[in-house]
Design an enzyme around this catalytic site. Sequence first.
Site, PDB file in Angstrom:
ATOM      1  N   ARG A 157      -6.256  12.510  -4.784  1.00 17.69           N
ATOM      2  CA  ARG A 157      -7.469  11.798  -4.363  1.00 17.69           C
ATOM      3  C   ARG A 157      -8.660  12.767  -4.297  1.00 17.69           C
ATOM      4  O   ARG A 157      -9.764  12.444  -4.724  1.00 17.69           O
ATOM      5  CB  ARG A 157      -7.190  11.166  -2.997  1.00 17.69           C
ATOM      6  CG  ARG A 157      -8.379  10.640  -2.242  1.00 17.69           C
ATOM      7  CD  ARG A 157      -8.812   9.285  -2.778  1.00 17.69           C
ATOM      8  NE  ARG A 157      -9.755   8.654  -1.884  1.00 17.69           N
ATOM      9  CZ  ARG A 157     -11.064   8.870  -1.897  1.00 17.69           C
ATOM     10  NH1 ARG A 157     -11.585   9.715  -2.751  1.00 17.69           N
ATOM     11  NH2 ARG A 157     -11.855   8.239  -1.048  1.00 17.69           N
TER      12      ARG A 157
ATOM     13  N   ARG B 263       0.830  -1.205   0.000  1.00 21.49           N
ATOM     14  CA  ARG B 263       0.000   0.000   0.000  1.00 21.49           C
ATOM     15  C   ARG B 263       0.870   1.262   0.000  1.00 21.49           C
ATOM     16  O   ARG B 263       0.527   2.257   0.640  1.00 21.49           O
ATOM     17  CB  ARG B 263      -0.965   0.001   1.202  1.00 21.49           C
ATOM     18  CG  ARG B 263      -1.718  -1.313   1.409  1.00 21.49           C
ATOM     19  CD  ARG B 263      -2.879  -1.501   0.454  1.00 21.49           C
ATOM     20  NE  ARG B 263      -3.959  -0.593   0.672  1.00 21.49           N
ATOM     21  CZ  ARG B 263      -5.098  -0.870   1.321  1.00 21.49           C
ATOM     22  NH1 ARG B 263      -5.283  -2.064   1.841  1.00 21.49           N
ATOM     23  NH2 ARG B 263      -6.033   0.012   1.428  1.00 21.49           N
TER      24      ARG B 263
ATOM     25  N   TYR C 213     -15.784  -9.658   1.143  1.00 23.31           N
ATOM     26  CA  TYR C 213     -16.397  -8.326   0.978  1.00 23.31           C
ATOM     27  C   TYR C 213     -17.718  -8.420   0.209  1.00 23.31           C
ATOM     28  O   TYR C 213     -18.681  -7.741   0.519  1.00 23.31           O
ATOM     29  CB  TYR C 213     -15.436  -7.381   0.253  1.00 23.31           C
ATOM     30  CG  TYR C 213     -14.243  -6.982   1.099  1.00 23.31           C
ATOM     31  CD1 TYR C 213     -14.324  -5.916   1.999  1.00 23.31           C
ATOM     32  CD2 TYR C 213     -13.045  -7.672   1.018  1.00 23.31           C
ATOM     33  CE1 TYR C 213     -13.230  -5.557   2.780  1.00 23.31           C
ATOM     34  CE2 TYR C 213     -11.946  -7.317   1.803  1.00 23.31           C
ATOM     35  CZ  TYR C 213     -12.055  -6.263   2.676  1.00 23.31           C
ATOM     36  OH  TYR C 213     -10.988  -5.914   3.457  1.00 23.31           O
TER      37      TYR C 213
ATOM     38  N   ASP D  89      -7.591  -1.301  -6.694  1.00 28.61           N
ATOM     39  CA  ASP D  89      -8.067  -1.917  -5.454  1.00 28.61           C
ATOM     40  C   ASP D  89      -8.555  -3.322  -5.754  1.00 28.61           C
ATOM     41  O   ASP D  89      -8.917  -3.620  -6.895  1.00 28.61           O
ATOM     42  CB  ASP D  89      -9.198  -1.092  -4.826  1.00 28.61           C
ATOM     43  CG  ASP D  89      -9.429  -1.514  -3.377  1.00 28.61           C
ATOM     44  OD1 ASP D  89      -8.653  -1.096  -2.508  1.00 28.61           O
ATOM     45  OD2 ASP D  89     -10.360  -2.300  -3.125  1.00 28.61           O
TER      46      ASP D  89
ATOM     47  N   ARG E 201      -2.712   7.297   1.685  1.00 25.07           N
ATOM     48  CA  ARG E 201      -3.075   8.485   2.453  1.00 25.07           C
ATOM     49  C   ARG E 201      -1.987   9.065   3.346  1.00 25.07           C
ATOM     50  O   ARG E 201      -2.125  10.175   3.833  1.00 25.07           O
ATOM     51  CB  ARG E 201      -4.330   8.183   3.291  1.00 25.07           C
ATOM     52  CG  ARG E 201      -5.586   8.154   2.454  1.00 25.07           C
ATOM     53  CD  ARG E 201      -6.762   7.644   3.245  1.00 25.07           C
ATOM     54  NE  ARG E 201      -6.545   6.257   3.631  1.00 25.07           N
ATOM     55  CZ  ARG E 201      -7.362   5.560   4.422  1.00 25.07           C
ATOM     56  NH1 ARG E 201      -8.417   6.143   4.939  1.00 25.07           N
ATOM     57  NH2 ARG E 201      -7.110   4.303   4.704  1.00 25.07           N
TER      58      ARG E 201
END
Length: 336
Positions: A32, A19, A144, A69, A23
Amino acid sequence: MLETVLGRKQTRPPVWIMRQAGRYLPEYREVRQKAGGFLELCYTPELATEVTLQPLRRFDLDAAILFSDILVIPDALGQKVRFEVGEGPLLEPLEASAVERLEPARAGEHLKPVLETVRRLRAALPANKTLIGFCGAPWTVATYMLNGRGSPDQWVARRFALEHPEAFARLMDILVETSIDYLVAQFEAGADVVQLFESWALNLDEDAFATQVIGPNKRIVDGVRARIPNAPIIGFPRGAAGNLARFARETGVNVLGIDYATPLDFVRSALPPELTVQGNLDPLRLVIGGEVMESRAREIIAAFSDRPHIFNLGHGIVPETPIAHVERLIDLVKNG
Ligand code: 1CP
């Protein structure tokens, strides 16, 4: 990095960070915001290329990982996926009866912008920077899809797999086939290696682990290599614990990602010495920095100094990570 993936040990381990675009970087937060939604960012090649390259401008990393993703696959199959700020992903939970309504036929077209990002990245990167493509492994993606969001124990999906074995097998078939096509397309677009993120390989008994984790990962490895002979593949069965060696043996991945809860001695004794390992610093140690980070990073490098090793975290970097700690970690891996 690619040499190490292929099993050839280097004097210092190559390094990338799971990752690594994200952020904790102000330049990521800026793009973003400009992109609007998170999925828009994933599907806009210009912006996805930019955020993939951002960490390589700052740090001496050996690899870039495609910015996308694992949940673009459910999105491509027609299940609604949303990313709310501060919430993580939200999906409309999939019922057993709805598995047949998934639309594998539309996935290839839907994922085309991601492949354009891979092409742009390969053109932009120097030859000595490895380009990593990826997808979620089917079980993790299914957790998910079935629960509608992340969950600490994957209860809904584990229950679904045992209670609706036929619908579950059908769902795995769809995810395996879609993932094979997607990964082959990533290789054709210029990816050097791909990683299968099996982030929720935990909480499974050995039979469930075999059916839900090993089987689908193996089918993907075999399916990709049937079309791209010897395609290099990294497996990352997070939480596999005592199932780790079996996962490596039966799936045939080139590299095994090791989570931070796995003891170094266990890796050394349970896995064949020629198998490349990747990992496994606790991301929390990167947040704290200093000796808390450095002493453990040295221990990891020493423990794997006699085998091919790719230095990485044992799970993804977290948003509160100070950039200076990332700089220091990479310097330590490269220069001691
Ligand atoms: O608003 C934002 O910017 C969202 C944060 C974010 C980012 C930066 C998400 C939402 N996904 C990503 C990118 C991402 N996801 C990459 C990019 C490449 C990189 O730099 O590494 C990759 C490889 C992933 C993979 C991913 N997504 C995984 C597997 C790895 C892991 O950490 O276990 C998982 C489980 C996801 C689902 C997901 N997407 C986003 C979040 C916050 C989550 C986790 C949700 C949860 O905790 O259940």
